[in-house]
Design a protein around this motif. Structure first.
Motif, PDB file in Angstrom:
ATOM      1  N   LEU A   1       4.762 -14.164  -4.988  1.00  0.00           N
ATOM      2  CA  LEU A   1       5.410 -13.249  -5.917  1.00  0.00           C
ATOM      3  C   LEU A   1       5.029 -13.570  -7.356  1.00  0.00           C
ATOM      4  O   LEU A   1       4.739 -12.667  -8.160  1.00  0.00           O
ATOM      5  N   THR A   2       5.001 -14.855  -7.692  1.00  0.00           N
ATOM      6  CA  THR A   2       4.629 -15.255  -9.050  1.00  0.00           C
ATOM      7  C   THR A   2       3.194 -14.862  -9.360  1.00  0.00           C
ATOM      8  O   THR A   2       2.891 -14.326 -10.436  1.00  0.00           O
ATOM      9  N   ALA A   3       2.289 -15.113  -8.417  1.00  0.00           N
ATOM     10  CA  ALA A   3       0.880 -14.817  -8.640  1.00  0.00           C
ATOM     11  C   ALA A   3       0.637 -13.326  -8.829  1.00  0.00           C
ATOM     12  O   ALA A   3      -0.078 -12.909  -9.752  1.00  0.00           O
ATOM     13  N   LEU A   4       1.229 -12.501  -7.976  1.00  0.00           N
ATOM     14  CA  LEU A   4       1.014 -11.068  -8.127  1.00  0.00           C
ATOM     15  C   LEU A   4       1.686 -10.515  -9.374  1.00  0.00           C
ATOM     16  O   LEU A   4       1.171  -9.590 -10.007  1.00  0.00           O
ATOM     17  N   SER A   5       2.819 -11.102  -9.745  1.00  0.00           N
ATOM     18  CA  SER A   5       3.532 -10.634 -10.934  1.00  0.00           C
ATOM     19  C   SER A   5       2.739 -10.877 -12.212  1.00  0.00           C
ATOM     20  O   SER A   5       2.884 -10.151 -13.201  1.00  0.00           O
ATOM     21  N   THR A   6       1.878 -11.899 -12.197  1.00  0.00           N
ATOM     22  CA  THR A   6       1.069 -12.215 -13.372  1.00  0.00           C
ATOM     23  C   THR A   6      -0.335 -11.614 -13.286  1.00  0.00           C
ATOM     24  O   THR A   6      -1.153 -11.816 -14.182  1.00  0.00           O
ATOM     25  N   GLY A   7      -0.619 -10.907 -12.192  1.00  0.00           N
ATOM     26  CA  GLY A   7      -1.930 -10.311 -12.019  1.00  0.00           C
ATOM     27  C   GLY A   7      -2.993 -11.279 -11.560  1.00  0.00           C
ATOM     28  O   GLY A   7      -4.180 -10.940 -11.536  1.00  0.00           O
ATOM     29  N   ALA A   8      -2.571 -12.492 -11.178  1.00  0.00           N
ATOM     30  CA  ALA A   8      -3.533 -13.532 -10.802  1.00  0.00           C
ATOM     31  C   ALA A   8      -3.579 -13.764  -9.303  1.00  0.00           C
ATOM     32  O   ALA A   8      -4.228 -14.697  -8.836  1.00  0.00           O
ATOM     33  N   GLY A   9      -2.925 -12.927  -8.549  1.00  0.00           N
ATOM     34  CA  GLY A   9      -2.840 -13.141  -7.114  1.00  0.00           C
ATOM     35  C   GLY A   9      -4.057 -12.654  -6.369  1.00  0.00           C
ATOM     36  O   GLY A   9      -5.049 -12.208  -6.965  1.00  0.00           O
ATOM     37  N   PRO A  10      -4.014 -12.702  -5.034  1.00  0.00           N
ATOM     38  CA  PRO A  10      -5.150 -12.307  -4.208  1.00  0.00           C
ATOM     39  C   PRO A  10      -5.303 -10.789  -4.136  1.00  0.00           C
ATOM     40  O   PRO A  10      -4.389 -10.038  -4.486  1.00  0.00           O
TER      41      PRO A  10
ATOM     42  N   GLY B   1      11.841  -5.097  -1.114  1.00  0.00           N
ATOM     43  CA  GLY B   1      12.803  -5.609  -2.084  1.00  0.00           C
ATOM     44  C   GLY B   1      12.203  -6.034  -3.400  1.00  0.00           C
ATOM     45  O   GLY B   1      12.892  -6.013  -4.431  1.00  0.00           O
ATOM     46  N   ASP B   2      10.918  -6.429  -3.404  1.00  0.00           N
ATOM     47  CA  ASP B   2      10.305  -6.933  -4.632  1.00  0.00           C
ATOM     48  C   ASP B   2       8.958  -6.283  -4.940  1.00  0.00           C
ATOM     49  O   ASP B   2       8.750  -5.756  -6.028  1.00  0.00           O
ATOM     50  N   TYR B   3       8.042  -6.306  -3.992  1.00  0.00           N
ATOM     51  CA  TYR B   3       6.656  -5.923  -4.287  1.00  0.00           C
ATOM     52  C   TYR B   3       6.483  -4.433  -4.570  1.00  0.00           C
ATOM     53  O   TYR B   3       5.791  -4.052  -5.515  1.00  0.00           O
ATOM     54  N   ILE B   4       7.093  -3.589  -3.759  1.00  0.00           N
ATOM     55  CA  ILE B   4       6.964  -2.150  -3.981  1.00  0.00           C
ATOM     56  C   ILE B   4       7.728  -1.715  -5.231  1.00  0.00           C
ATOM     57  O   ILE B   4       7.160  -1.017  -6.081  1.00  0.00           O
ATOM     58  N   PRO B   5       8.996  -2.115  -5.415  1.00  0.00           N
ATOM     59  CA  PRO B   5       9.711  -1.698  -6.636  1.00  0.00           C
ATOM     60  C   PRO B   5       9.046  -2.170  -7.922  1.00  0.00           C
ATOM     61  O   PRO B   5       9.138  -1.501  -8.957  1.00  0.00           O
ATOM     62  N   LYS B   6       8.387  -3.322  -7.885  1.00  0.00           N
ATOM     63  CA  LYS B   6       7.733  -3.860  -9.080  1.00  0.00           C
ATOM     64  C   LYS B   6       6.295  -3.379  -9.236  1.00  0.00           C
ATOM     65  O   LYS B   6       5.571  -3.861 -10.113  1.00  0.00           O
ATOM     66  N   ASN B   7       5.889  -2.449  -8.370  1.00  0.00           N
ATOM     67  CA  ASN B   7       4.549  -1.852  -8.462  1.00  0.00           C
ATOM     68  C   ASN B   7       3.443  -2.897  -8.324  1.00  0.00           C
ATOM     69  O   ASN B   7       2.400  -2.805  -8.970  1.00  0.00           O
ATOM     70  N   LEU B   8       3.664  -3.883  -7.464  1.00  0.00           N
ATOM     71  CA  LEU B   8       2.701  -4.969  -7.301  1.00  0.00           C
ATOM     72  C   LEU B   8       1.678  -4.698  -6.203  1.00  0.00           C
ATOM     73  O   LEU B   8       0.661  -5.393  -6.132  1.00  0.00           O
TER      74      LEU B   8
ATOM     75  N   VAL C   1      -2.471  -4.472  -0.231  1.00  0.00           N
ATOM     76  CA  VAL C   1      -3.464  -4.728  -1.273  1.00  0.00           C
ATOM     77  C   VAL C   1      -2.776  -4.795  -2.627  1.00  0.00           C
ATOM     78  O   VAL C   1      -1.950  -3.938  -2.967  1.00  0.00           O
ATOM     79  N   SER C   2      -3.126  -5.806  -3.400  1.00  0.00           N
ATOM     80  CA  SER C   2      -2.559  -5.968  -4.738  1.00  0.00           C
ATOM     81  C   SER C   2      -2.948  -4.790  -5.627  1.00  0.00           C
ATOM     82  O   SER C   2      -4.087  -4.320  -5.595  1.00  0.00           O
ATOM     83  N   ASN C   3      -2.000  -4.335  -6.408  1.00  0.00           N
ATOM     84  CA  ASN C   3      -2.290  -3.249  -7.338  1.00  0.00           C
ATOM     85  C   ASN C   3      -3.254  -3.687  -8.429  1.00  0.00           C
ATOM     86  O   ASN C   3      -3.890  -2.847  -9.071  1.00  0.00           O
ATOM     87  N   ALA C   4      -3.348  -5.007  -8.640  1.00  0.00           N
ATOM     88  CA  ALA C   4      -4.258  -5.521  -9.668  1.00  0.00           C
ATOM     89  C   ALA C   4      -5.680  -5.715  -9.137  1.00  0.00           C
ATOM     90  O   ALA C   4      -6.592  -6.015  -9.907  1.00  0.00           O
ATOM     91  N   SER C   5      -5.869  -5.541  -7.836  1.00  0.00           N
ATOM     92  CA  SER C   5      -7.191  -5.749  -7.253  1.00  0.00           C
ATOM     93  C   SER C   5      -8.201  -4.746  -7.802  1.00  0.00           C
ATOM     94  O   SER C   5      -7.898  -3.554  -7.948  1.00  0.00           O
TER      95      SER C   5
END
Length: 393
Positions: free
Chosen positions: A46-55, A67-74, A288-292
């Motif tokens: 969660l921390t990694a994706l929230s900062t855009g540094a995740g996989p 509960g977290d990833y979809i609502p936060k647009n991650l 898939v990460s939205n930042a990918s």
């Protein structure tokens, strides 16, 4: 591309094989795979994706997704083209209806496909039952019968008759909702916007947990294994006699402790009211990460993973709920396939809401106070309800 999962040895092994195969077929693709220790997995991902540094690619449980990833647009909506489909509806048509709901938002947008879909069952050690003069062919049908069987097992020398696993907050909410589905309780209101921990059903669920884990005396919760990599080690070693289980747990036990596995029997989950059986389902989804910056290729790789249904079931006991999965050759070889299939029909996904990771942490503290410290259920749930309300406000 980068790909992260939690740690489950049979899953990790197959992931590595499939990555090697995909890279061999696609020489222009390199996939860096990382399995994260389970106790760190939720926070690190969660921390990694929230900062855009995740996989680029994640494998995440339905509660965390909704509960977290979809609502936060991650995470990104599913791209059907990656699966060779012209529409998401075309992709969904290959799955058992309702099984993809764990990766959808309130509007019905789909954000992942399931790597595993789990029904909830129960395992008993048949040898222990015979030691105690119990008939393993007549397993407990209610939780009160679990307690009665537990006391007989204790007298026969099996001191850890039944235990929950106390690993991390996700496991706590998992157990609570399993019981609450039967008592009519919930963690949150149906719209997910307010707490429901002071409802009669929620109180009944935690009281039942306390009775099973503490006041009945059939086991000491403090002795429960805390190794999240091999969570069912007590059952696998023959230390524990009864446990709530999932399909993948039995496969892991069969590999790590084949002698004990021969003594185990998978049976339907005990109920508060056996005339109205209700269970819980949960799933992990590839997303898939939205930042990918490589979303198209990421979905193509996920399509390859998702296309290996028989291997996931045969090698890992991960059920992917494609239409007709129970008729596959690996399913026919699964000795408890009927129990699991029935559990799917009785199960439902948990109700989740925003700030889910915080909500789960609050619930964990409440359960610990009631189970380990003996504090009154009404008091700990009142305190937890207020804490959840503050978190959601």
């Amino acid at each position: 591309m980068t790909f992260w999962t939690h740690t489950h040895p049979p899953m990790v092994e197959l992931n590595k094989k499939l990555i090697a195969e995909y890279e061999a077929k696609n020489p222009n693709v390199k996939i860096e795979y990382q399995s994260i220790p389970n106790t760190e997995f939720g926070t690190k991902m969660l921390t990694a994706l929230s900062t855009g540094a995740g996989p680029d690619i994640i494998n995440m449980d339905d509660n965390a997704l909704r509960g977290d990833y979809i609502p936060k647009n991650l995470v990104a909506p599913v791209d059907p083209a990656g699966f060779g489909k012209s529409s998401v509806a075309g992709l969904e048509s290959g799955y058992v209806p309702g099984t993809l709901d764990g990766a959808k938002d309130a509007k019905g947008t789909l954000y992942g496909v399931p790597s595993e879909f789990n029904g909830t069952a129960f395992a008993i050690n048949a040898r222990h039952f015979k030691d105690a003069g119990l008939d393993p062919d007549s397993p407990p049908k209610t939780w009160q019968e679990v307690i009665a069987a537990g006391k007989a097992l204790n007298k026969a020398g099996h001191k850890q008759a039944f235990n929950f696993l106390y690993l991390h907050s996700g496991w706590y909410s998992q157990w609570f909702q399993t019981l609450a589905n039967q008592t009519g309780g919930a963690i949150l209101s149906p719209d997910g916007k307010s707490p429901a921990l002071q409802s009669p059903g929620a109180k009944q669920a935690l009281n039942l947990w306390v009775e099973l884990a503490r006041t009945s005396g059939i086991a000491d919760p403090k002795t429960s294994s805390r190794d999240a990599t091999v969570p069912f080690q007590d059952l696998a070693s023959g230390t524990q006699s009864m446990a709530i289980v999932y399909p993948w747990a039995m496969e892991q036990i069969s590999q790590s402790n084949p002698d004990t596995y021969k003594d185990l029997k998978v049976v339907p989950l005990p109920q508060v009211d056996p005339a109205k059986p209700v269970s819980r389902v949960f799933a992990y989804f590839w997303a898939v990460s939205n930042a990918s910056k490589q979303k198209t290729e990421a979905w193509r790789f996920i399509s390859y993973l998702a296309g290996q249904h028989d291997r996931w079931l045969g090698d890992v006991s991960f059920v992917q709920p494609v239409t007709g999965w129970e008729q596959s050759e690996p399913a026919k070889k699964m000795p408890f396939v009927d129990v699991i299939s029935t559990a799917y029909g009785q199960g439902r996904y948990d109700q989740v809401g925003p700030r889910w990771s915080e909500v789960q942490d609050i619930l964990r503290k409440a359960v610990d106070k009631a189970v380990f410290d003996g504090e009154p259920v009404d008091a700990v749930l009142r305190e937890a309800d207020e804490a959840v309300r503050r978190s959601l406000s």
